[in-house]
Design a protein around this motif. Structure first.
Motif, PDB file in Angstrom:
ATOM      1  N   SER A   1       0.828  -1.204   0.000  1.00  0.00           N
ATOM      2  CA  SER A   1       0.000   0.000   0.000  1.00  0.00           C
ATOM      3  C   SER A   1       0.862   1.254   0.000  1.00  0.00           C
ATOM      4  O   SER A   1       1.896   1.310   0.681  1.00  0.00           O
ATOM      5  CB  SER A   1      -0.918   0.009   1.222  1.00  0.00           C
ATOM      6  N   ARG A   2       0.437   2.265  -0.752  1.00  0.00           N
ATOM      7  CA  ARG A   2       1.109   3.566  -0.797  1.00  0.00           C
ATOM      8  C   ARG A   2       0.053   4.666  -0.745  1.00  0.00           C
ATOM      9  O   ARG A   2      -0.975   4.598  -1.433  1.00  0.00           O
ATOM     10  CB  ARG A   2       1.945   3.718  -2.074  1.00  0.00           C
TER      11      ARG A   2
ATOM     12  N   SER B   1       6.381  10.444  -3.465  1.00  0.00           N
ATOM     13  CA  SER B   1       7.150  11.075  -4.552  1.00  0.00           C
ATOM     14  C   SER B   1       7.268  12.582  -4.386  1.00  0.00           C
ATOM     15  O   SER B   1       7.998  13.216  -5.147  1.00  0.00           O
ATOM     16  CB  SER B   1       6.490  10.761  -5.904  1.00  0.00           C
ATOM     17  N   VAL B   2       6.570  13.164  -3.401  1.00  0.00           N
ATOM     18  CA  VAL B   2       6.589  14.626  -3.265  1.00  0.00           C
ATOM     19  C   VAL B   2       7.505  15.087  -2.141  1.00  0.00           C
ATOM     20  O   VAL B   2       7.633  16.285  -1.908  1.00  0.00           O
ATOM     21  CB  VAL B   2       5.164  15.185  -3.037  1.00  0.00           C
ATOM     22  N   VAL B   3       8.136  14.158  -1.429  1.00  0.00           N
ATOM     23  CA  VAL B   3       9.086  14.530  -0.380  1.00  0.00           C
ATOM     24  C   VAL B   3      10.470  14.040  -0.779  1.00  0.00           C
ATOM     25  O   VAL B   3      10.625  13.095  -1.544  1.00  0.00           O
ATOM     26  CB  VAL B   3       8.690  13.935   0.993  1.00  0.00           C
ATOM     27  N   THR B   4      11.493  14.699  -0.249  1.00  0.00           N
ATOM     28  CA  THR B   4      12.865  14.317  -0.554  1.00  0.00           C
ATOM     29  C   THR B   4      13.266  13.087   0.262  1.00  0.00           C
ATOM     30  O   THR B   4      12.656  12.775   1.293  1.00  0.00           O
ATOM     31  CB  THR B   4      13.827  15.467  -0.236  1.00  0.00           C
ATOM     32  N   ALA B   5      14.314  12.396  -0.209  1.00  0.00           N
ATOM     33  CA  ALA B   5      14.826  11.238   0.520  1.00  0.00           C
ATOM     34  C   ALA B   5      15.331  11.650   1.896  1.00  0.00           C
ATOM     35  O   ALA B   5      15.207  10.897   2.872  1.00  0.00           O
ATOM     36  CB  ALA B   5      15.937  10.573  -0.280  1.00  0.00           C
TER      37      ALA B   5
ATOM     38  N   SER C   1      12.167  11.994   4.147  1.00  0.00           N
ATOM     39  CA  SER C   1      11.513  10.728   4.491  1.00  0.00           C
ATOM     40  C   SER C   1      12.385   9.858   5.375  1.00  0.00           C
ATOM     41  O   SER C   1      11.865   9.107   6.211  1.00  0.00           O
ATOM     42  CB  SER C   1      11.132   9.965   3.224  1.00  0.00           C
ATOM     43  N   ASP C   2      13.720   9.912   5.186  1.00  0.00           N
ATOM     44  CA  ASP C   2      14.665   9.141   6.008  1.00  0.00           C
ATOM     45  C   ASP C   2      14.290   7.665   6.055  1.00  0.00           C
ATOM     46  O   ASP C   2      14.391   7.003   7.091  1.00  0.00           O
ATOM     47  CB  ASP C   2      14.737   9.727   7.423  1.00  0.00           C
ATOM     48  N   GLY C   3      13.802   7.152   4.940  1.00  0.00           N
ATOM     49  CA  GLY C   3      13.447   5.741   4.864  1.00  0.00           C
ATOM     50  C   GLY C   3      12.022   5.420   5.251  1.00  0.00           C
ATOM     51  O   GLY C   3      11.584   4.279   5.082  1.00  0.00           O
ATOM     52  N   TRP C   4      11.274   6.389   5.769  1.00  0.00           N
ATOM     53  CA  TRP C   4       9.878   6.154   6.118  1.00  0.00           C
ATOM     54  C   TRP C   4       9.019   6.177   4.858  1.00  0.00           C
ATOM     55  O   TRP C   4       9.226   7.002   3.967  1.00  0.00           O
ATOM     56  CB  TRP C   4       9.381   7.208   7.103  1.00  0.00           C
ATOM     57  N   VAL C   5       8.043   5.266   4.785  1.00  0.00           N
ATOM     58  CA  VAL C   5       7.161   5.153   3.632  1.00  0.00           C
ATOM     59  C   VAL C   5       5.736   5.419   4.087  1.00  0.00           C
ATOM     60  O   VAL C   5       5.238   4.766   5.018  1.00  0.00           O
ATOM     61  CB  VAL C   5       7.253   3.753   2.990  1.00  0.00           C
ATOM     62  N   MET C   6       5.074   6.379   3.450  1.00  0.00           N
ATOM     63  CA  MET C   6       3.673   6.668   3.760  1.00  0.00           C
ATOM     64  C   MET C   6       2.794   5.638   3.061  1.00  0.00           C
ATOM     65  O   MET C   6       2.718   5.600   1.835  1.00  0.00           O
ATOM     66  CB  MET C   6       3.319   8.096   3.319  1.00  0.00           C
ATOM     67  N   VAL C   7       2.148   4.784   3.854  1.00  0.00           N
ATOM     68  CA  VAL C   7       1.371   3.681   3.283  1.00  0.00           C
ATOM     69  C   VAL C   7      -0.130   3.957   3.289  1.00  0.00           C
ATOM     70  O   VAL C   7      -0.884   3.274   2.586  1.00  0.00           O
ATOM     71  CB  VAL C   7       1.662   2.361   4.029  1.00  0.00           C
TER      72      VAL C   7
ATOM     73  N   HIS D   1       6.210  19.515   3.507  1.00  0.00           N
ATOM     74  CA  HIS D   1       6.892  19.183   4.763  1.00  0.00           C
ATOM     75  C   HIS D   1       6.274  17.945   5.402  1.00  0.00           C
ATOM     76  O   HIS D   1       5.065  17.885   5.617  1.00  0.00           O
ATOM     77  CB  HIS D   1       6.797  20.361   5.741  1.00  0.00           C
ATOM     78  N   LEU D   2       7.119  16.951   5.700  1.00  0.00           N
ATOM     79  CA  LEU D   2       6.693  15.712   6.340  1.00  0.00           C
ATOM     80  C   LEU D   2       7.098  15.736   7.805  1.00  0.00           C
ATOM     81  O   LEU D   2       8.245  16.040   8.137  1.00  0.00           O
ATOM     82  CB  LEU D   2       7.321  14.502   5.649  1.00  0.00           C
TER      83      LEU D   2
END
Length: 199
Positions: free
Chosen positions: A91-92, A107-111, A114-120, A156-157
């Motif tokens: 899921s994304r 795809s709208v936040v920088t690596a 996100s620091d490896g976190w995935v918005m599911v 901003h995340l």
């Protein structure tokens, strides 16, 4: 989930989007007309007919190559959030805007952000374009907020803390102050619990 009312009618806008997502599985766009008042059974013989109400039905397409897409919430700007599956059935979270269509939130936040976190999942969006849902990393889950239209790009995340001992957590609602309600689950007792974060 919200059922925000259309100021020009009595049928909630979200109900139309959800109906489109359920009824149409192919790339179909159509316009439907509601029957005029006074027609059919129970219409009343002496009532004056009103013109039909037109509905635009938009089918949201999965952009990741998976077979599923679901919608959860919508704001008054017709921005819609939900989740979609990729070919690996993961899921994304996504946001739909009338201008850009379906966009994967990851795809709208920088690596670096996100620091490896995935918005599911994306469970709610407020009138300012702030979104909340669930993010995962290495088996850990945390609620997040994503501000699509912050003071400076990119969006901003912000990850929210999870109580000690919680097995998972997820943002469920966000108001126009950016305050969120989240749910989490631990083992004592094994049932969802509610958290509320104030800014």
């Amino acid at each position: 989930m919200h059922m925000r009312s259309n100021p020009n009618g009595s049928i909630p806008l979200f109900a139309r989007v959800l109906a489109a997502a359920i009824v149409f599985s192919a790339s179909v766009c159509s316009t439907l007309a509601a029957p005029p008042e006074g027609k059919g059974k129970g219409g009343g013989g002496g009532e004056k007919d009103s013109p039909p109400v037109q509905y635009s039905v938009t089918v949201l397409q999965n952009t990741l190559g998976g077979s599923k897409l679901y919608v959860v919430d919508m704001n008054d700007s017709l921005e819609i959030v939900g989740g979609q599956r990729n070919p690996d059935d993961e899921s994304r979270a996504f946001v739909y805007t009338p201008d850009q269509g379906v966009v994967d939130l990851n795809s709208v936040v920088t690596a670096e952000q996100s620091d490896g976190w995935v918005m599911v999942s994306a469970m709610a969006i407020n009138e300012l374009g702030q979104i909340t849902g669930r993010a995962t990393k290495d088996g850990e889950t945390r609620p997040y907020t994503l501000d699509l239209y912050g003071l400076a790009p990119p969006p901003h995340l912000s990850l929210r803390p999870t109580p000690s001992g919680a097995s998972w957590s997820e943002g469920m609602e966000i108001n126009n102050l950016g305050e969120i309600v989240a749910r989490y689950q631990d083992d004592l007792p094994p049932m969802p619990r509610i958290l509320n974060w104030h800014n």
